[in-house]
Design an enzyme around this catalytic site. Structure first.
Site, short mmCIF file in Angstrom:
data_model
loop_
_atom_site.label_atom_id
_atom_site.label_comp_id
_atom_site.label_asym_id
_atom_site.label_seq_id
_atom_site.Cartn_x
_atom_site.Cartn_y
_atom_site.Cartn_z
N ASP A 7 -21.43 27.12 -16.53
CA ASP A 7 -20.40 26.37 -15.90
C ASP A 7 -20.75 25.01 -16.55
O ASP A 7 -21.51 24.06 -15.63
CB ASP A 7 -19.78 26.30 -14.97
CG ASP A 7 -19.30 27.74 -14.81
OD1 ASP A 7 -18.46 28.28 -15.28
OD2 ASP A 7 -20.41 29.05 -14.59
N ASP A 10 -25.66 20.90 -14.87
CA ASP A 10 -24.86 19.51 -14.23
C ASP A 10 -24.84 19.48 -12.61
O ASP A 10 -24.03 18.23 -12.79
CB ASP A 10 -23.33 19.63 -14.56
CG ASP A 10 -22.77 20.89 -14.31
OD1 ASP A 10 -21.50 20.98 -13.00
OD2 ASP A 10 -23.25 21.98 -14.34
N ASP A 51 -28.41 26.56 -17.58
CA ASP A 51 -26.48 26.58 -16.81
C ASP A 51 -25.84 26.69 -17.63
O ASP A 51 -25.50 25.84 -18.81
CB ASP A 51 -26.70 25.10 -16.31
CG ASP A 51 -25.40 25.76 -14.81
OD1 ASP A 51 -25.46 26.98 -14.55
OD2 ASP A 51 -24.68 24.63 -15.55
#
Length: 451
Positions: free
Chosen positions: A18, A312, A16
Site C-alpha cells: 500500500d 512508505d 511494501d
C-alpha cells in the site's frame, strides 16, 4: 559505508504494497477512509453528525509527521531535537503565545532518542502514512466537537477510534463485506487505485531476470492483497514475487522474535498452523524477519545476502527494516513531488469525483498551509531570524534511516540497475539521498541549524 547505493549490488529486493507498489488516488481514498471511521463514530458511538461533512478546506489539516497527544487532544509538529515547532488543539492552531506557554521550547514530554521513540503508545499516536492522515483530521474534529459541546479538557475517544479500525479493517472484513472501506474498493477498484505503469512492471521483470529474489511484505490481509495486485499488476502477479508475506503486522515483523511471531501457511485466505521455520518460497502470513533471512541465505547461497526494502512508512517499513534487520531502505515520499510543483500529480484524475469527495479538496501530498513544510520549520518566536530554521523530526529520521528517498517507484524504473545513487550518510550532505532532487525547501540547507 560506501557513498553510493546500487540495486545491482542487492541480492534481494523487497516491497511494501500500500502506497509503495500500489499507489492510490488520494482524492478518492482519503475521503473514503475518513468516512469509514466517521460513520462508525456517529452511528455506533453517538458522536456529533457534523463529523460526517468535511468542508474542503479542512483537508489542509492533513500533514505527515504530526503526533496526537491522546490525553489533551493536541496535535504537534516536532523539531529534530524534540521541541514543539507548531501545535493545535483539535484543528485550531495555537498562537505563538499559547505555544510558548504550553511547550516553552522544551523537549516534548514523550520525546525519546530516535531509536527509543515509539510511534504508537497509550499516550500518543504518530501519523506517518496516507492511511493514517484522514484519521488525523477526524480525531482533530472530534476534539473540536467535544471541546465545543462538552467543554472537555481531557479525552478518551481513542478507544472508539480503535473500535472503528476493528469494525472496518479486521481480518475478516474483506470476506464478510462489512464496514464501508472494503465493499467500496471491491465494487470499483479503478476509482481508488492506480495501475502500475508499464515502466514499473517492466522494471520488476528486469530485476527478476537479473537474478534478484523479489519479496512482497504487507500488513494487508491476503484477500485484499490479491485484489490490489490483480488490479495494479495483472493476474499473473504471483509469477513476479518469490515470496509473498501478508498480515505481516509491521513493525512487529522486524522487531519480534520468531517465537513471538511465527510464519503461518494460508488456505482459502485462512491462517493455518504455525511453522517452526521457513523452508521454501511461497505465500505466507504473519512471520518474522529472522526466519525470512534464514531462507534468503539458503536461496542465495550467501552467508549475508544484501536486502533492500521499499516502503512508505517510516514507522512500519523504513525504521524497523534498518534498525532491526540492517537492510538497505528506500523511502517512497510523495511529498517530494508535491514540494516541487505544489500541484496534484498529473496521473490523478481530478475530474473523477467520488461520492465522498467535496470540491477543491487539497491533495494529501501537497504542502499544508496550516502546518508548513514536512522537512523544515522556524523556531517559534524567531521567525525573522536568519538562522531560525530547523529540520523537523520527520526529516531527520529520513536521513538517518533511509538509504535513499524517492517520490515513487516510477521515478527510478527506467534507470539501469547499476545506477549509482548518492546515499544518505554522515559523510554526505543532509540532502544527498533524495532522488531525483532534494526538496526545494532544503536547497538552501546551509542556513539550517542542526542539533
Amino acid at each position: 559505508m560506501a557513498q553510493h547505493f546500487s540495486l545491482a549490488a542487492c541480492d534481494v529486493v523487497g516491497f511494501d504494497l500500500d502506497h509503495t507498489l500500489c499507489r492510490y488516488n488520494l482524492h478518492e481514498s482519503a475521503p473514503l477512509i475518513y468516512n469509514s471511521f466517521a460513520q462508525f463514530l456517529v452511528k455506533e458511538k453517538g458522536y456529533d453528525k457534523e463529523l460526517l461533512t468535511v468542508p474542503p478546506e479542512d483537508w489542509d489539516f492533513c500533514c505527515k509527521g504530526l503526533a496526537l497527544d491522546l490525553e489533551d487532544g493536541n496535535f504537534i509538529k516536532l523539531g529534530d531535537n524534540g521541541t514543539v515547532l507548531r501545535a493545535s488543539h483539535g484543528t485550531k492552531l495555537m498562537a505563538p503565545e499559547a505555544l510558548a506557554e504550553e511547550y516553552g521550547g522544551k523537549e516534548w514530554k514523550h520525546f525519546m532518542s530516535d531509536t527509543g521513540m515509539a510511534c504508537r503508545s497509550g499516550k500518543y499516536y504518530f501519523y506517518d502514512n496516507y492511511f493514517d492522515l484522514p484519521g488525523a483530521l477526524l480525531c482533530a474534529r472530534v476534539v473540536d466537537s467535544l471541546t465545543k459541546n462538552n467543554g472537555q479538557k481531557t479525552f478518551d475517544f481513542w478507544k472508539d477510534i480503535v473500535a472503528g479500525i476493528q469494525h472496518n479493517y479486521k481480518m475478516s472484513a474483506f470476506k464478510e463485506n462489512c464496514g464501508i472501506y472494503f465493499p467500496e474498493v471491491k465494487s470499483d477498484p479503478g476509482r481508488y487505485l492506480h495501475s502500475c505503469p508499464e515502466s514499473v512492471k517492466k522494471w520488476l521483470r528486469q530485476l527478476k531476470n537479473a537474478g534478484k529474489i523479489l519479496l512482497l511484505i504487507t500488513s494487508s490481509h491476503s484477500d485484499y492483497c490479491r485484489l490490489l495486485c490483480d488490479y495494479i499488476l495483472g493476474n499473473d502477479f504471483e509469477d513476479i514475487f518469490d515470496i509473498v508475506i501478508t498480515n505481516a503486522l509491521k513493525p512487529g515483523f522486524f522487531s519480534h522474535l520468531p517465537s513471538q511471531r511465527p510464519f503461518r501457511t494460508l488456505e482459502n485466505d485462512e491462517e493455518q498452523e504455525a511453522l517452526p521455520s521457513l523452508d521454501k518460497p511461497g505465500w505466507y502470513s504473519q512471520g518474522n524477519a529472522v526466519h525470512l533471512y534464514e531462507l534468503l541465505k539458503k536461496m542465495t547461497g550467501k552467508p549475508e545476502p544484501k536486502v533492500v526494502y521499499f516502503g512508505d512508512s517510516m514507522h512500519s517499513d523504513i525504521f524497523p527494516a534498518r534498525h532491526y534487520s540492517n537492510w538497505e531502505t528506500v523511502l517512497i515520499l510523495e511529498e517530494l513531488r508535491g514540494d516541487r510543483d505544489g500541484k496534484p500529480e498529473e496521473s490523478e484524475p481530478l475530474e473523477k469525483k467520488g461520492k465522498y469527495e467535496g470540491p477543491k479538496a487539497k491533495p494529501l501530498n501537497t504542502l499544508s498551509k496550516k502546518w508548513g513544510s514536512f522537512f523544515i520549520d522556524s523556531i517559534p518566536g524567531l521567525e525573522n531570524a536568519e538562522d531560525s530554521l530547523v529540520y523537523t523530526w520527520s526529516c531527520k529520521r529520513i536521513s538517518t534511516y533511509s538509504t535513499i528517498a524517492i517520490p515513487s517507484i516510477e521515478a527510478i524504473a527506467e534507470l539501469p540497475l547499476d545506477y549509482k545513487f548518492m546515499r544518505f550518510s554522515s559523510k554526505n550532505s543532509k540532502t544527498a539521498g533524495y532522488y531525483p532532487n532534494p526538496p526545494l525547501i532544503l536547497s538552501n540547507d546551509e542556513t539550517l541549524k542542526t542539533k
